[in-house]
Design a protein around this motif. Structure first.
Motif, PDB file in Angstrom:
ATOM      1  N   MET A   1      11.472  23.740  48.766  1.00  0.00           N
ATOM      2  CA  MET A   1      10.543  22.685  49.181  1.00  0.00           C
ATOM      3  C   MET A   1       9.878  23.050  50.512  1.00  0.00           C
ATOM      4  O   MET A   1       8.661  22.909  50.661  1.00  0.00           O
ATOM      5  CB  MET A   1      11.280  21.337  49.312  1.00  0.00           C
ATOM      6  CG  MET A   1      11.746  20.767  47.993  1.00  0.00           C
ATOM      7  SD  MET A   1      12.974  19.427  48.178  1.00  0.00           S
ATOM      8  CE  MET A   1      11.962  18.139  48.895  1.00  0.00           C
TER       9      MET A   1
ATOM     10  N   GLU B   1       2.437  16.931  52.813  1.00  0.00           N
ATOM     11  CA  GLU B   1       2.555  15.635  52.135  1.00  0.00           C
ATOM     12  C   GLU B   1       1.194  14.957  52.008  1.00  0.00           C
ATOM     13  O   GLU B   1       0.862  14.404  50.967  1.00  0.00           O
ATOM     14  CB  GLU B   1       3.518  14.709  52.890  1.00  0.00           C
ATOM     15  CG  GLU B   1       4.959  14.940  52.557  1.00  0.00           C
ATOM     16  CD  GLU B   1       5.275  14.647  51.104  1.00  0.00           C
ATOM     17  OE1 GLU B   1       5.416  13.463  50.741  1.00  0.00           O
ATOM     18  OE2 GLU B   1       5.400  15.593  50.319  1.00  0.00           O
TER      19      GLU B   1
ATOM     20  N   PRO C   1      15.745  18.132  51.922  1.00  0.00           N
ATOM     21  CA  PRO C   1      14.829  19.231  51.574  1.00  0.00           C
ATOM     22  C   PRO C   1      15.587  20.517  51.243  1.00  0.00           C
ATOM     23  O   PRO C   1      16.603  20.829  51.849  1.00  0.00           O
ATOM     24  CB  PRO C   1      13.989  19.425  52.830  1.00  0.00           C
ATOM     25  CG  PRO C   1      14.464  18.461  53.837  1.00  0.00           C
ATOM     26  CD  PRO C   1      15.605  17.685  53.282  1.00  0.00           C
TER      27      PRO C   1
ATOM     28  N   PHE D   1       5.083  19.758  57.419  1.00  0.00           N
ATOM     29  CA  PHE D   1       5.507  18.767  56.436  1.00  0.00           C
ATOM     30  C   PHE D   1       4.461  17.661  56.277  1.00  0.00           C
ATOM     31  O   PHE D   1       4.093  17.304  55.154  1.00  0.00           O
ATOM     32  CB  PHE D   1       6.859  18.149  56.815  1.00  0.00           C
ATOM     33  CG  PHE D   1       7.217  16.980  55.937  1.00  0.00           C
ATOM     34  CD1 PHE D   1       7.615  17.165  54.623  1.00  0.00           C
ATOM     35  CD2 PHE D   1       7.134  15.682  56.422  1.00  0.00           C
ATOM     36  CE1 PHE D   1       7.912  16.085  53.809  1.00  0.00           C
ATOM     37  CE2 PHE D   1       7.434  14.596  55.614  1.00  0.00           C
ATOM     38  CZ  PHE D   1       7.832  14.806  54.309  1.00  0.00           C
TER      39      PHE D   1
ATOM     40  N   TRP E   1       5.931  23.550  51.339  1.00  0.00           N
ATOM     41  CA  TRP E   1       5.225  22.802  52.397  1.00  0.00           C
ATOM     42  C   TRP E   1       4.505  23.765  53.329  1.00  0.00           C
ATOM     43  O   TRP E   1       3.349  23.543  53.707  1.00  0.00           O
ATOM     44  CB  TRP E   1       6.184  21.943  53.203  1.00  0.00           C
ATOM     45  CG  TRP E   1       6.871  20.861  52.444  1.00  0.00           C
ATOM     46  CD1 TRP E   1       6.420  20.232  51.305  1.00  0.00           C
ATOM     47  CD2 TRP E   1       8.133  20.283  52.737  1.00  0.00           C
ATOM     48  NE1 TRP E   1       7.326  19.303  50.895  1.00  0.00           N
ATOM     49  CE2 TRP E   1       8.388  19.304  51.757  1.00  0.00           C
ATOM     50  CE3 TRP E   1       9.071  20.485  53.738  1.00  0.00           C
ATOM     51  CZ2 TRP E   1       9.548  18.534  51.755  1.00  0.00           C
ATOM     52  CZ3 TRP E   1      10.219  19.715  53.747  1.00  0.00           C
ATOM     53  CH2 TRP E   1      10.450  18.756  52.761  1.00  0.00           C
TER      54      TRP E   1
ATOM     55  N   LEU F   1       9.596  11.344  51.471  1.00  0.00           N
ATOM     56  CA  LEU F   1      10.714  12.245  51.229  1.00  0.00           C
ATOM     57  C   LEU F   1      11.963  11.404  51.018  1.00  0.00           C
ATOM     58  O   LEU F   1      12.355  10.635  51.888  1.00  0.00           O
ATOM     59  CB  LEU F   1      10.902  13.194  52.421  1.00  0.00           C
ATOM     60  CG  LEU F   1      11.995  14.233  52.291  1.00  0.00           C
ATOM     61  CD1 LEU F   1      11.716  15.170  51.123  1.00  0.00           C
ATOM     62  CD2 LEU F   1      12.116  15.030  53.588  1.00  0.00           C
ATOM     63  N   THR F   2      12.581  11.535  49.858  1.00  0.00           N
ATOM     64  CA  THR F   2      13.739  10.709  49.517  1.00  0.00           C
ATOM     65  C   THR F   2      15.005  11.520  49.255  1.00  0.00           C
ATOM     66  O   THR F   2      16.011  10.960  48.844  1.00  0.00           O
ATOM     67  CB  THR F   2      13.432   9.851  48.277  1.00  0.00           C
ATOM     68  OG1 THR F   2      13.096  10.718  47.193  1.00  0.00           O
ATOM     69  CG2 THR F   2      12.309   8.870  48.545  1.00  0.00           C
TER      70      THR F   2
END
Length: 141
Positions: free
Chosen positions: A10, A134, A6, A130, A14, A2-3
């Motif tokens: 998003m 991911e 959120p 999350f 998730w 995660l960059t």
């Protein structure tokens, strides 16, 4: 990895992925030693002697309550640090926590995601929407 901050969209995605996969995944988390061995074999890194980086990794592990919980009572983190290309990677061989940083975001994201999938998820991780989302997203790549 995660960059960015959120968004509601998003988070909703998730949660959808989590609900869709809840009960389908089983714990498969590797040990910290296994994560380090995998990283060394795959990336052939050089040891990183920068004590400041090792300290950053240690502090991030301690600051991250979710990762800190994986540290057995009375046991200190055992951080090993490496450099591959322009990427620094620190791995705690006790918990499997890892920290990846570089000015090259694409390269650090590639390594982070690879280590994340290899490490897998434990029972506690499987409760985190999350982490499950991911993991599922990256496994499909």
């Amino acid at each position: 990895m995660l960059t960015k901050e959120p968004t509601r969209k998003m988070i909703a995605e998730w949660k959808r992925i989590f609900e869709e996969n809840k009960g389908k995944l089983t714990p498969n988390r590797k040990t910290g030693a296994e994560v380090e061995e995998y990283f060394r074999k795959k990336y052939a890194p050089s040891p990183c002697k920068e004590e400041m980086f090792v300290q950053v990794v240690r502090e991030n592990l301690i600051a991250n309550g979710f990762s800190r919980e994986k540290l057995p009572q009375g046991v200190l983190p055992q951080i090993v640090a490496y450099k591959t290309g322009n990427v620094l990677v620190g791995i705690d061989t006790v918990t499997g926590f890892f920290h990846v940083e570089s000015e090259d975001l694409q390269e650090s994201e590639r390594i982070y995601d690879d280590l994340f999938v290899f490490r897998g998820l434990d029972e506690r991780d499987l409760e985190n929407f999350f982490l499950v989302a991911e993991y599922v997203r990256l496994k499909k790549r």
